[in-house]
Scaffold this motif. Sequence first.
Motif, PDB file in Angstrom:
ATOM      1  N   ALA A 104       0.665  -1.210   0.101  1.00 11.16           N
ATOM      2  CA  ALA A 104       0.043  -0.209  -0.042  1.00 11.16           C
ATOM      3  C   ALA A 104       0.819   1.098   0.121  1.00 11.16           C
ATOM      4  O   ALA A 104       1.914   1.357   0.819  1.00 11.16           O
ATOM      5  CB  ALA A 104      -0.944  -0.052   1.198  1.00 11.16           C
TER       6      ALA A 104
ATOM      7  N   LYS B 291      -3.753   1.360  -3.114  1.00 12.66           N
ATOM      8  CA  LYS B 291      -4.810   1.201  -1.767  1.00 12.66           C
ATOM      9  C   LYS B 291      -5.037  -0.657  -2.037  1.00 12.66           C
ATOM     10  O   LYS B 291      -5.147  -1.003  -3.196  1.00 12.66           O
ATOM     11  CB  LYS B 291      -5.889   1.635  -1.501  1.00 12.66           C
TER      12      LYS B 291
ATOM     13  N   SER C 260      -1.591  -4.599   2.471  1.00  5.09           N
ATOM     14  CA  SER C 260      -1.896  -3.887   3.516  1.00  5.09           C
ATOM     15  C   SER C 260      -0.356  -3.435   4.441  1.00  5.09           C
ATOM     16  O   SER C 260       0.395  -4.406   4.155  1.00  5.09           O
ATOM     17  CB  SER C 260      -2.935  -3.874   4.363  1.00  5.09           C
TER      18      SER C 260
END
Length: 114
Positions: free
Chosen positions: A14, A86, A114
């Motif tokens: 991310a 993202k 993430s």
Amino acid sequence: QVQLVESGGGLVQAGGSLRLSCAASGSIGSINAMGWYRQAPGAQRELVARFTSSGSTNYADSVKDRFTISRDNAKNTMYLQMNRLKPEDTAAYYCYMMALRMNWGQGTQVTVSS
């Protein structure tokens, strides 16, 4: 019939960046309408970015200010620059170009951790 080959997908953290390429088998200088879709498992296909037939660009709200669509007619290639990625950007990405008929690439997987 235009054949399209996509590349540039991969695994990225991310906040990172990727650039997707869509290389056509012939000249794209006369092709106006082209762009990128994405689809995640179990989700509907989403139009991410496109050139309209009039030459303007459109972006999905979810990627505005992060993604940029571009083209290099000399290289017969369209690009999608993806910045500040993202986890929700994770999907298979497909390019298309509209000549006499719709032409689709095979897809390239983008996975954002993430």
